[in-house]
Design a protein around this motif. Structure first.
Motif, mmCIF file in Angstrom:
data_model
loop_
_atom_site.group_PDB
_atom_site.id
_atom_site.type_symbol
_atom_site.label_atom_id
_atom_site.label_comp_id
_atom_site.label_asym_id
_atom_site.label_seq_id
_atom_site.Cartn_x
_atom_site.Cartn_y
_atom_site.Cartn_z
ATOM 1 N N LEU A 164 4.231 99.266 -51.950
ATOM 2 C CA LEU A 164 4.110 97.823 -51.730
ATOM 3 C C LEU A 164 4.408 97.107 -53.047
ATOM 4 C CD1 LEU A 164 1.113 96.045 -49.949
ATOM 5 C CD2 LEU A 164 2.417 95.013 -51.787
ATOM 6 N N PRO A 165 5.579 96.460 -53.173
ATOM 7 C CA PRO A 165 5.921 95.780 -54.434
ATOM 8 C C PRO A 165 5.168 94.462 -54.592
ATOM 9 C CG PRO A 165 7.873 96.242 -53.062
ATOM 10 C CD PRO A 165 6.676 96.404 -52.203
ATOM 11 N N ALA A 166 4.755 94.159 -55.808
ATOM 12 C CA ALA A 166 4.012 92.926 -56.084
ATOM 13 C C ALA A 166 4.846 91.679 -55.848
ATOM 14 C CB ALA A 166 3.502 92.934 -57.530
ATOM 15 N N GLY A 167 6.161 91.773 -56.071
ATOM 16 C CA GLY A 167 7.041 90.616 -55.909
ATOM 17 C C GLY A 167 7.091 89.758 -57.161
ATOM 18 N N PRO A 168 8.208 89.056 -57.367
ATOM 19 C CA PRO A 168 8.360 88.219 -58.557
ATOM 20 C C PRO A 168 7.590 86.910 -58.452
ATOM 21 C CG PRO A 168 10.299 88.034 -57.172
ATOM 22 C CD PRO A 168 9.420 89.080 -56.530
ATOM 23 N N MET A 169 7.214 86.367 -59.593
ATOM 24 C CA MET A 169 6.584 85.046 -59.648
ATOM 25 C C MET A 169 7.625 83.955 -59.390
ATOM 26 S SD MET A 169 6.030 84.237 -63.719
ATOM 27 C CE MET A 169 5.872 85.851 -64.484
ATOM 28 N N LEU A 170 7.157 82.719 -59.252
ATOM 29 C CA LEU A 170 8.044 81.579 -59.046
ATOM 30 C C LEU A 170 8.789 81.236 -60.336
ATOM 31 C CD1 LEU A 170 5.688 79.291 -56.923
ATOM 32 C CD2 LEU A 170 7.418 80.921 -56.108
ATOM 33 N N ARG A 171 9.849 80.448 -60.226
ATOM 34 C CA ARG A 171 10.621 80.023 -61.395
ATOM 35 C C ARG A 171 9.737 79.288 -62.395
ATOM 36 N NH1 ARG A 171 13.301 77.399 -57.218
ATOM 37 N NH2 ARG A 171 15.183 78.392 -56.419
ATOM 38 N N GLY A 172 10.050 79.473 -63.686
ATOM 39 C CA GLY A 172 9.401 78.676 -64.716
ATOM 40 C C GLY A 172 10.075 77.319 -64.855
#
Length: 580
Positions: free
Chosen positions: A150-158
């Motif tokens: 289960l991948p954590a996934g990327p955060m939103l754009r800075g």
């Protein structure tokens, strides 16, 4: 065997050895489960699923895992399984020192032993921050139970003053501007507050995004799972689906050995090249493949780099876009569909279907984010492996993120034996250095220092003020996957064990030719022999504990930096634990 075949019986499940017999030992197991409030109906006749959770208060990438574990648990219960959460070391890339690379093998050992020692039949592995993907999967591969990642996934754009910020890549870029006195303290503080706006991993194509994508290409995740942003509601749904699917995998006995082939890991390489991957992908994917008994080599990566172009226009190889844009453009399934001719589409995956079936309907919705094969952002793959008298076992460079004029270069070496000396020197306005020189750092490899991310050596402040933003830098260290520039990394053998890097002296000339895959130290063999005779090994960094184990058993970068005693070929298979 396929999912359509007759399922396993309950008596054949591993957990039944703990709970089913009518004896004193199983009486103890059952009574202690009752002590925790569970009833026999919770586990009887059901697969027991471990949820290996790398959440902690110190891991920003996994901050949402405290909630996501409930989604996974819900899916397991919905499918008729019984969930047990087993916390594992968290490995925050930003906070753990000296480097999370030092503890990747620790996580791998912990994962393997958690699964072996507990009454579990399968596992959901919750990871994402750089070393957690390889650490979790390496351990699970060695244990051999059905598992799903289960991948954590990327955060939103800075964001900063209307500009999009990418974690790592823009921090490095703007730090150089700050060191060149072109950015104020107020500017810098505003960036600190705007560059990481949600939970999730780095949203550039750093090591986290690279390894989550590789995990999907190899077949460890549900289709599309690696691209979903951490803050997206789809991530919750995917987490629950992981719980449902692992129960099905257990009944179908879909263990790694019955699913994976060498082709699975070759798919991981092709995916990495097309993504514009982190250089760390080489170390981790080699280690993962060796655990599975399908060992990859540096030659496999270099051969793929000649065939597979970079088509993901994501920083740091790309100029504009981030992982959130990649997701909206179709995500990893769309990228894999674009490079379908370079894949083994018949390779099996955890959902019971082939990779080809999983990507069949995928579409690209933005051709600038995910380019066509004939319109790549870099015509060859993201990585190149060079050899020569300075690196007999290879040195790695990321040409897609390097200034073009440095891909063929001859320069004078400026050598540093440790990172503190380097940091002090690069801020010295009197340092004798030019943009044509090659900065060299040694004793930063696996045994020398645990192989930290020191490989993007800082450009001397004197040169920054002259407008220099890239130069050749050579080390036996790694660099962050969000890094960029003319960095030659993972030089093997490393200096601390007497590799040729240990014999370089300031003033020597080094020639680099990426197209020819060649690196050469312009020192004759007789002089090298004299230097070797005078060389003495540095003292061991650790004299006790885990560091003592690491320093004596870690393999070299070209071998994946695993521990020698954890590889598939080391000794006979570990037996199941005795239950008396």
């Amino acid at each position: 065997m396929t999912d359509a075949d007759a399922p396993l019986s309950y008596d054949s499940l591993r957990s039944a050895r703990w709970f089913a017999p009518d004896d004193l030992r199983s009486f103890g197991h059952r009574s202690r489960m009752l002590q925790m409030g569970y009833a026999p109906s919770d586990w009887a006749g059901k697969p027991v699923i471990a949820i290996v959770n790398t959440w902690s208060d110190a891991n920003q990438c996994h901050a949402h895992f405290r909630q996501r574990v409930d989604d996974v648990r819900r899916g397991i219960f919905q499918a008729g399984g019984f969930a047990l959460e087993l916390p594992a070391i968290s490995l925050s890339e930003s906070l753990v020192k000296p480097t999370t690379m030092f503890y990747r093998n620790f996580l791998a050992m912990e994962t393997e032993e958690l699964l072996r020692s507990h009454p579990v039949d399968g596992a959901v592995l919750m990871g994402g921050c750089d070393k957690t993907t390889p650490g979790l999967t390496m351990g699970a591969l060695s244990m051999g139970l059905p598992f799903i990642y289960l991948p954590a996934g990327p955060m939103l754009r800075g964001n900063w003053r209307g500009k999009v910020l990418g974690s790592g890549s823009d921090a490095f870029k703007y730090w150089d501007e700050r060191r060149a006195a072109r950015l104020s303290e107020q500017d810098w503080q505003e960036m600190e507050a705007g560059i990481a706006r949600s939970h999730g991993t780095c949203m550039t194509m750093g090591t986290a995004a690279t390894m989550m994508g590789i995990a999907e290409a190899v077949g460890f995740t549900l289709p599309g799972a690696s691209s979903i942003p951490a803050a997206d509601a789809g991530h919750m749904r995917m987490s629950a689906e992981c719980g449902r699917r692992i129960v099905e995998m257990v009944w179908a006995d879909l263990r790694p050995a019955r699913m994976l082939t060498r082709a699975s890991f070759e798919n991981g390489i092709a995916c990495a090249m097309a993504m514009g991957c982190s250089t760390n992908a080489i170390v981790h994917l080699i280690a993962m493949s060796r655990r599975a008994g399908h060992a990859l080599t540096l030659d496999d990566f270099d051969a793929a780099s000649r065939r597979v172009p970079v088509i993901a226009n994501i920083r740091p190889s790309g100029d504009t876009y981030l992982m959130e844009d990649f997701f909206y453009a179709g995500g990893l399934r769309a990228l894999l569909q674009r490079i379908r001719v370079h894949l083994h589409v018949d390779a099996r995956t955890v959902n019971g279907r082939t990779l080809g079936q999983n990507i069949e309907a995928a579409q690209v919705y933005n051709d600038d984010v995910i380019r066509a094969l004939d319109q790549p952002i870099y015509a060859e793959g993201a990585l190149a492996v060079l050899h020569g008298n300075l690196a007999p076992d290879g040195v790695v460079i990321k040409p897609s993120a390097c200034a073009p004029h440095l891909l063929q270069h001859r320069g004078r070496a400026l050598v540093f034996d440790d990172y503190p000396s380097l940091k002090k020197a690069v801020d010295d306005p009197e340092l004798e250095v030019t943009a044509d020189d090659v900065l060299v750092l040694r004793n930063a490899g696996p045994r020398g220092a645990g192989m930290p991310e020191w490989g993007m050596l800082p450009i001397p402040a004197k040169l920054l003020r002259q407008g220099v933003r890239d130069m050749l830098r050579l080390s036996d260290a790694r660099m962050s996957g969000t890094s960029y520039g003319g960095c030659l990394l993972h030089c093997a053998p490393e200096a601390a064990i007497g590799g040729p890097l240990a014999l370089v002296r300031s003033g020597d000339y080094i020639t680099v030719d990426v197209a020819a895959r060649r690196i050469h130290l312009e020192v004759d063999d007789a002089e090298m022999a004299r230097r070797r005779a005078a060389w003495t090994a540095p003292p061991a960094r650790y004299e006790r504990g885990y560091g003592w184990i690491f320093g004596r058993h870690v393999l070299q970068a070209n071998e994946g930096c695993d521990f020698d005693f954890l590889e598939t070929s080391f000794g006979r298979a570990v037996p199941e634990p005795d239950i008396f």
